[in-house]
Design an enzyme around this catalytic site. Structure first.
Site, PDB file in Angstrom:
ATOM      1  N   CYS A 183       0.841  -1.215   0.000  1.00  0.00           N
ATOM      2  CA  CYS A 183       0.000   0.000   0.000  1.00  0.00           C
ATOM      3  C   CYS A 183       0.865   1.250   0.000  1.00  0.00           C
ATOM      4  CB  CYS A 183      -0.914  -0.020   1.229  1.00  0.00           C
ATOM      5  SG  CYS A 183      -2.023   1.391   1.290  1.00  0.00           S
ATOM      6  N   CYS A 199       0.914   4.776   6.822  1.00  0.00           N
ATOM      7  CA  CYS A 199       0.367   4.579   8.169  1.00  0.00           C
ATOM      8  C   CYS A 199       1.397   3.839   9.037  1.00  0.00           C
ATOM      9  CB  CYS A 199      -0.939   3.786   8.090  1.00  0.00           C
ATOM     10  SG  CYS A 199      -2.086   4.464   6.870  1.00  0.00           S
ATOM     11  N   CYS A 231       0.984   0.169  10.233  1.00  0.00           N
ATOM     12  CA  CYS A 231       0.443  -0.852   9.328  1.00  0.00           C
ATOM     13  C   CYS A 231       1.517  -1.700   8.639  1.00  0.00           C
ATOM     14  CB  CYS A 231      -0.446  -0.198   8.266  1.00  0.00           C
ATOM     15  SG  CYS A 231      -1.278  -1.449   7.251  1.00  0.00           S
ATOM     16  N   CYS A 285     -16.316  -9.097   6.457  1.00  0.00           N
ATOM     17  CA  CYS A 285     -15.623  -7.844   6.154  1.00  0.00           C
ATOM     18  C   CYS A 285     -14.431  -8.142   5.260  1.00  0.00           C
ATOM     19  CB  CYS A 285     -15.084  -7.199   7.426  1.00  0.00           C
ATOM     20  SG  CYS A 285     -16.295  -7.075   8.742  1.00  0.00           S
ATOM     21  N   CYS A 323     -19.177  -5.966   4.583  1.00  0.00           N
ATOM     22  CA  CYS A 323     -18.453  -4.722   4.862  1.00  0.00           C
ATOM     23  C   CYS A 323     -17.182  -4.707   4.023  1.00  0.00           C
ATOM     24  CB  CYS A 323     -18.107  -4.631   6.349  1.00  0.00           C
ATOM     25  SG  CYS A 323     -17.209  -3.122   6.779  1.00  0.00           S
ATOM     26  N   CYS A 362     -18.763   2.478   9.335  1.00  0.00           N
ATOM     27  CA  CYS A 362     -17.998   1.769  10.356  1.00  0.00           C
ATOM     28  C   CYS A 362     -16.727   2.574  10.547  1.00  0.00           C
ATOM     29  CB  CYS A 362     -17.685   0.344   9.882  1.00  0.00           C
ATOM     30  SG  CYS A 362     -16.537  -0.519  10.980  1.00  0.00           S
ATOM     31  N   ARG A 371     -17.164  -2.290  18.541  1.00  0.00           N
ATOM     32  CA  ARG A 371     -16.489  -3.563  18.218  1.00  0.00           C
ATOM     33  C   ARG A 371     -15.122  -3.646  18.882  1.00  0.00           C
ATOM     34  NH1 ARG A 371     -16.871  -3.514  12.902  1.00  0.00           N
ATOM     35  NH2 ARG A 371     -18.953  -4.341  13.195  1.00  0.00           N
TER      36      ARG A 371
HETATM   37  N1  SAM Z   1      -6.470   0.555   3.378  1.00  0.00           N
HETATM   38  C1  SAM Z   1      -7.733   0.733   3.963  1.00  0.00           C
HETATM   39  C2  SAM Z   1      -7.773   1.876   4.963  1.00  0.00           C
HETATM   40  O1  SAM Z   1      -6.764   2.238   5.537  1.00  0.00           O
HETATM   41  O2  SAM Z   1      -8.864   2.394   5.182  1.00  0.00           O
HETATM   42  C3  SAM Z   1      -8.289  -0.515   4.604  1.00  0.00           C
HETATM   43  C4  SAM Z   1      -7.432  -1.446   5.411  1.00  0.00           C
HETATM   44  S1  SAM Z   1      -6.690  -0.815   6.897  1.00  0.00           S
HETATM   45  C5  SAM Z   1      -5.631  -2.133   7.304  1.00  0.00           C
HETATM   46  C6  SAM Z   1      -8.009  -0.801   8.092  1.00  0.00           C
HETATM   47  C7  SAM Z   1      -7.698  -0.377   9.504  1.00  0.00           C
HETATM   48  O3  SAM Z   1      -7.012  -1.409  10.203  1.00  0.00           O
HETATM   49  C8  SAM Z   1      -6.797   0.831   9.722  1.00  0.00           C
HETATM   50  O4  SAM Z   1      -7.463   2.040   9.537  1.00  0.00           O
HETATM   51  C9  SAM Z   1      -6.399   0.660  11.180  1.00  0.00           C
HETATM   52  O5  SAM Z   1      -7.307   1.313  12.041  1.00  0.00           O
HETATM   53  C10 SAM Z   1      -6.466  -0.860  11.382  1.00  0.00           C
HETATM   54  N2  SAM Z   1      -5.119  -1.413  11.589  1.00  0.00           N
HETATM   55  C11 SAM Z   1      -4.193  -1.651  10.638  1.00  0.00           C
HETATM   56  N3  SAM Z   1      -3.053  -2.132  11.171  1.00  0.00           N
HETATM   57  C12 SAM Z   1      -3.257  -2.194  12.506  1.00  0.00           C
HETATM   58  C13 SAM Z   1      -2.430  -2.596  13.597  1.00  0.00           C
HETATM   59  N4  SAM Z   1      -1.179  -3.000  13.416  1.00  0.00           N
HETATM   60  N5  SAM Z   1      -2.954  -2.554  14.838  1.00  0.00           N
HETATM   61  C14 SAM Z   1      -4.239  -2.137  15.014  1.00  0.00           C
HETATM   62  N6  SAM Z   1      -5.057  -1.730  14.016  1.00  0.00           N
HETATM   63  C15 SAM Z   1      -4.567  -1.748  12.780  1.00  0.00           C
HETATM   64 FE1  SF4 Z   2      -2.657   1.185   3.477  1.00  0.00          FE
HETATM   65 FE2  SF4 Z   2      -2.447   0.000   5.850  1.00  0.00          FE
HETATM   66 FE3  SF4 Z   2      -2.785   2.634   5.721  1.00  0.00          FE
HETATM   67 FE4  SF4 Z   2      -4.829   0.974   5.008  1.00  0.00          FE
HETATM   68  S1  SF4 Z   2      -3.916   1.206   7.030  1.00  0.00           S
HETATM   69  S2  SF4 Z   2      -4.123   2.815   3.928  1.00  0.00           S
HETATM   70  S3  SF4 Z   2      -3.642  -0.706   4.131  1.00  0.00           S
HETATM   71  S4  SF4 Z   2      -1.013   1.495   4.945  1.00  0.00           S
END
Ligand code: SAM
Ligand code: SF4
Ligand code: DTB
Length: 334
Positions: A66, A70, A73, A110, A142, A202, A274
Site C-alpha cells: 500500500c 500509516c 500498518c 468484512c 463490509c 464503520c 467492536r
Molecule cells: N487501506 C484501507 C484503509 O486504511 O482504510 C483498509 C485497510 S486498513 C488495514 C483498516 C484499519 O485497520 C486501519 O485504519 C487501522 O485502524 C487498522 N489497523 C491496521 N493495522 C493495525 C495494527 N497493526 N494494529 C491495530 N489496528 C490496525
Molecule cells: Fe494502506 Fe495499511 Fe494505511 Fe490501510 S492502514 S491505507 S492498508 S497502509
C-alpha cells in the site's frame, strides 16, 4: 371492577447526543473505573437490551504494497514488515471463505483491500461481485479499501453493501505523527461520501500508539459528534508489528481498553462498539470486562488481515462463559 396495576414506566438512562465536549469525554475516560462501568452498563442495557454480540469475520482480499505511510500498518510499502504485496484474491475463493465464516456462525463478512483509494476497473468490478455474493449468502457485507468517489459509493450501495469501514485512527491533533500521506479531512470526506450513498458507516480508531488521554478523548469526541453516529465503532489496540515504526511500543494496560469501550458506549449508546485488533493481548478477563462495558461486536476468525486473532473455539468458549448471546437473531440492522 378490575384494578389494573400501574405499568412501570421504562426509564431511559441514555441520551443520543451529538454535542459532546472534550471535557465531558475526558471526564468519562477518567472516571473511577467502577463508576464508569456502572454507567456504561446502564446505558448498554437500556439502549441495547439482550446482550447480543455480533460476530464479524475478516478477510484480506488485497494484501500489502500500500502506498500510504500509516505508521502502524504492516501493509504499507513505506514499512519493512514481512508482509509483501500479493495479487488480489479472486471472487470464488473469497466467497468460499464467506461461506465458511457463515458456517462458523459469523453475521458479517468484512473484506479488506490495502489500497490508498478505490480505482475504477476490473478489481472494483470484482469487489462489487464479492459484495453481491456475500449478501446472497445472507451475511452482512463490509468493505474497507481506502478513499472512494461518490459514484463508487453509489455502486457499492447498489450492490447491497451493508457497511464501509474507514477509520479515523487517532485524534486530529495526533494524526500527523501517524500518517502523512492523507489528511484527517480526506478521511472525513470519505466518510461523508459513504453516508450520503446510504451505506452504514464503520469508523473507529486505535489506542496504544503513544497518544495521550486527551488524544483518545478527542478521537471519541469526533466520532460522537457525527450526526448520525457511526453505526459501528471498532476500537483497536495496536498490534505492534516488526518492521513498522511503532514496533517497539509496549502493549497497553488492558484496563485502558475497557475504559475506551465503556466511554464509546456511553457516548454512542446505539452504535455497535467492536472490540477489534489486539484481543490476543487482552486476556479473557479483560475481554469479559469489555463486554460488560458495552462491547457488542468482535472480529471472529483466526486471522485479522495479516495478524492473528483468537481462534474461534476460544471465542465460542469465552462468549458462552460470559453468557452473552451470539447473534443469529440480531435485531440491529447496521
Ligand atoms: N487501506 C484501507 C484503509 O486504511 O482504510 C483498509 C485497510 S486498513 C488495514 C483498516 C484499519 O485497520 C486501519 O485504519 C487501522 O485502524 C487498522 N489497523 C491496521 N493495522 C493495525 C495494527 N497493526 N494494529 C491495530 N489496528 C490496525
Ligand atoms: Fe494502506 Fe495499511 Fe494505511 Fe490501510 S492502514 S491505507 S492498508 S497502509
Ligand atoms: C478495524 O478497525 N480493524 C480491522 C478492520 N477494521 C479492517 C483491521 C485490523 C488489522 C490489524 C492488523 C492486521 O491484521 O494487519
Amino acid at each position: 371492577m378490575t384494578l389494573l396495576a400501574a405499568k412501570p414506566q421504562k426509564v431511559e438512562v441514555f441520551d443520543i447526543r451529538h454535542n459532546w465536549t472534550l471535557t465531558e469525554v475526558k471526564d468519562l475516560l477518567e472516571k473511577p473505573l467502577m463508576d464508569l462501568l456502572w454507567k456504561a452498563q446502564s446505558v448498554h442495557r437500556s439502549a441495547n437490551p439482550g446482550y447480543k454480540v455480533q460476530l464479524a469475520s475478516l478477510l484480506s482480499v488485497k494484501t500489502g504494497g500500500c502506498s500510504e505511510d500509516c505508521a502502524y500498518c504492516p501493509q504499507s510499502s513505506h514499512n519493512n514488515s514481512e508482509v509483501s504485496a500479493s495479487a488480489p484474491l479472486n471472487i470464488d475463493p473469497v466467497l468460499d471463505r464467506a461461506k465458511a465464516a457463515k458456517a462458523a456462525g459469523a453475521d458479517r463478512f468484512c473484506m479488506g483491500w490495502a489500497w490508498r483509494e478505490i480505482r475504477d476497473g476490473q478489481p472494483f468490478e470484482s469487489m462489487l461481485e464479492m459484495v453481491r455474493g456475500v449478501r446472497a449468502l445472507g451475511l452482512e457485507a463490509c468493505v474497507t479499501a481506502g478513499m472512494l468517489t461518490d459514484n463508487q459509493a453509489h455502486r457499492l450501495a447498489e450492490a447491497g453493501l451493508t457497511a464501509y469501514n474507514h477509520n479515523l485512527d487517532t485524534s486530529p491533533e495526533n494524526y500527523e505523527r501517524i500518517i502523512t500521506t492523507r489528511t484527517y479531512q480526506d478521511r472525513l470526506e470519505t466518510l461523508e461520501r459513504v453516508r450520503s450513498a446510504g451505506i452504514s458507516v464503520c469508523c473507529g480508531g486505535i489506542i496504544g500508539m503513544g497518544e495521550s488521554l486527551t488524544d483518545r478523548a478527542s478521537l471519541l469526541r469526533v466520532l460522537a459528534t457525527m450526526n448520525p453516529h457511526p453505526e459501528s465503532v471498532p476500537i483497536n489496540s495496536l498490534v505492534a508489528v516488526e518492521g513498522t515504526p511503532l514496533e517497539n511500543l509496549s502493549s497497553i494496560d488492558p484496563l485502558e481498553m475497557v475504559r475506551m469501550v465503556a466511554t464509546a458506549r456511553i457516548l454512542m449508546p446505539k452504535s455497535r462498539v467492536r472490540l477489534s485488533a489486539g484481543r490476543e493481548q487482552l486476556g479473557r478477563e479483560a475481554q469479559v470486562l469489555c463486554l460488560l462495558a458495552g462491547a457488542d461486536s468482535i472480529f471472529y476468525g483466526d486471522t485479522l488481515l495479516t495478524t492473528s486473532n483468537p481462534i474461534v473455539e476460544a471465542d465460542r468458549e469465552l462468549l458462552s462463559q460470559a453468557g452473552v448471546q451470539v447473534n443469529w437473531d440480531l435485531t440491529k440492522d447496521d
